[in-house]
Write a protein that holds these residues in place. Sequence first.
Motif, PDB file in Angstrom:
ATOM      1  N   GLU A  12      49.528  46.374  28.953  1.00 32.62           N
ATOM      2  CA  GLU A  12      48.380  47.070  28.342  1.00 32.62           C
ATOM      3  C   GLU A  12      48.869  47.994  27.229  1.00 32.62           C
ATOM      4  N   THR A  29      44.087  37.833  25.924  1.00 34.23           N
ATOM      5  CA  THR A  29      43.881  36.918  27.058  1.00 34.23           C
ATOM      6  C   THR A  29      42.418  36.526  27.272  1.00 34.23           C
ATOM      7  N   GLY A  92      34.810  46.162  34.857  1.00 34.34           N
ATOM      8  CA  GLY A  92      35.910  45.216  34.618  1.00 34.34           C
ATOM      9  C   GLY A  92      36.659  44.867  35.896  1.00 34.34           C
ATOM     10  N   ALA A  93      37.484  43.810  35.795  1.00 38.04           N
ATOM     11  CA  ALA A  93      38.305  43.410  36.952  1.00 38.04           C
ATOM     12  C   ALA A  93      39.387  44.448  37.208  1.00 38.04           C
ATOM     13  N   ILE A  94      39.774  45.162  36.174  1.00 39.70           N
ATOM     14  CA  ILE A  94      40.829  46.170  36.362  1.00 39.70           C
ATOM     15  C   ILE A  94      40.348  47.241  37.348  1.00 39.70           C
ATOM     16  N   ASN A  97      40.144  45.599  40.895  1.00 37.01           N
ATOM     17  CA  ASN A  97      41.452  45.549  41.568  1.00 37.01           C
ATOM     18  C   ASN A  97      41.845  46.922  42.098  1.00 37.01           C
ATOM     19  N   ASN A 164      47.027  35.623  42.201  1.00 34.06           N
ATOM     20  CA  ASN A 164      46.304  35.616  40.929  1.00 34.06           C
ATOM     21  C   ASN A 164      46.127  34.143  40.555  1.00 34.06           C
ATOM     22  N   ASP A 196      42.950  37.844  42.659  1.00 32.74           N
ATOM     23  CA  ASP A 196      42.434  38.188  41.336  1.00 32.74           C
ATOM     24  C   ASP A 196      42.107  36.853  40.674  1.00 32.74           C
ATOM     25  N   VAL A 198      40.241  36.472  37.876  1.00 34.29           N
ATOM     26  CA  VAL A 198      39.590  36.837  36.614  1.00 34.29           C
ATOM     27  C   VAL A 198      39.568  35.683  35.597  1.00 34.29           C
ATOM     28  N   TYR A 199      40.486  34.716  35.746  1.00 32.71           N
ATOM     29  CA  TYR A 199      40.498  33.573  34.798  1.00 32.71           C
ATOM     30  C   TYR A 199      39.654  32.389  35.282  1.00 32.71           C
ATOM     31  N   SER A 230      35.686  38.982  36.493  1.00 28.77           N
ATOM     32  CA  SER A 230      34.964  39.730  35.447  1.00 28.77           C
ATOM     33  C   SER A 230      34.426  38.766  34.392  1.00 28.77           C
ATOM     34  N   SER A 232      35.194  39.223  31.273  1.00 22.88           N
ATOM     35  CA  SER A 232      36.052  39.432  30.091  1.00 22.88           C
ATOM     36  C   SER A 232      36.693  38.162  29.560  1.00 22.88           C
ATOM     37  N   LYS A 233      37.226  37.335  30.451  1.00 26.55           N
ATOM     38  CA  LYS A 233      38.127  36.251  30.024  1.00 26.55           C
ATOM     39  C   LYS A 233      37.363  34.938  29.836  1.00 26.55           C
ATOM     40  N   ARG A 241      31.859  46.107  29.949  1.00 32.19           N
ATOM     41  CA  ARG A 241      32.879  46.244  30.978  1.00 32.19           C
ATOM     42  C   ARG A 241      32.263  45.896  32.329  1.00 32.19           C
TER      43      ARG A 241
END
Length: 402
Positions: A12, A29, A92-94, A97, A164, A196, A198-199, A230, A232-233, A241
């Motif tokens: 990050e 990403t 968000g996924a952040i 998590n 992940n 996770d 997220v993808y 999320s 996001s990706k 968010r």
Amino acid sequence: MALAKLVPFAVEQWMDQHESRAKYNIAETCVASISLDELQDLSENKESELWSSSTKLTYGTIQGSEKLRSNLANLYSAKKPLQADKILITPGAIAANMTVLYSLVGKGDHVICHYPTYQQLYEVPKSLGAEVDLWRSKERRKWQLDIEELKALIRPNTKMVIINNPQNPTGTIISKSTLDSLIEVAEEHNLIIMADEVYRPLFHSISPMSPDFPPSVLSLPYLKVIATGSVSKAYSLAGIRVGWIASRSSELIEACAQARAYTTISVSQIDDQVAAYALSQDVIHGLLNRNIQLAKRNLGILAMFVESFRWACEWVKPIAGTTAFIKFSKMGQDIDDVAFCEKLIEETGIMLCPGSMCFGEEFKGYVRFGFCCETYVLDEGLEKLREFMRKGYQTLPLAEEI
Ligand SMILES: Cc1ncc(COP(=O)(O)O)c(C=O)c1O
């Protein structure tokens, strides 16, 4: 006793430091982000409203709107229906998590984490006082995980296994059969599985008919699983968010809801409504189709680059997600990936992500490409990179030289 401080979040920080000056951002990403206008263009129903500007901006429903949570619940209901109240919306996924780990992991616990991966997934448990072991996927095994290695890592106090899937940075997947074996092990030792995801569902190079195709952990026959995700990706909407925590276990969701109450109250109502719109039946198919086509097309372009520089780079071609982990060498020796990425951004404006800095020391020579940017950015960026490979590559230091 004070908890361990969090170490810097390398990937990050790298993104933050270089993103704004990158001319060719091939490190991101997310699948190329879209505007609200583009999102509406993808809808099959032009009548459906994205956001009503007369809506009063209250906190809204604390755990996330019914509409958003039921659209998400549909995504997890292929095998068995999931109720909307088993989903919590997060920024968000952040944040998803962080909430899961803060709620379920602490001093005295042992956690096993898939590796390499997003640093948050193993650093946060450490900072909470847990002991962490890494479950290494290795390139020589095409980044697959070995269940026997997992079994050897288990201790009497092992509480959680974190995976992940699809995986950042390698772009590989944990196959259905490995997930099945993981569940058997978890059941035997009463472990929580945190995935996770997220993808998901950006599966660009595997058919849903393939026996390896991985379901979400929520489709597996085990209650103690928790998934994060999320928009996001795979859904190109990082600018709102919106992420989530989902589990079939009321106990796990309740524990997360209690911790979430201290950080979130609710997410932005505008973000919630946009996410609900994007994940509605009218929009989701067009959006995912755009993104899977973009990922396929761009992966083809990146594959041509790798083929033409076989003397310098090797990879395990990605199967899903937005990233590829490519190893660069000179005469069989790893190059200094940090010097490579720094030189590229300084001299050419190409932004990539250095493996050893962002994913662990052992990934010297590796560079993460985020190949799902706009196709013209990838085309132009790789053209510049070709030029660098011809003119500047031989001057790069080797990893051992630092
Ligand atoms: C594996 C993984 N999890 C979570 C995140 C955070 O994503 P966001 O908070 O945008 O949903 C990222 C971002 O790169 C990621 O790669």
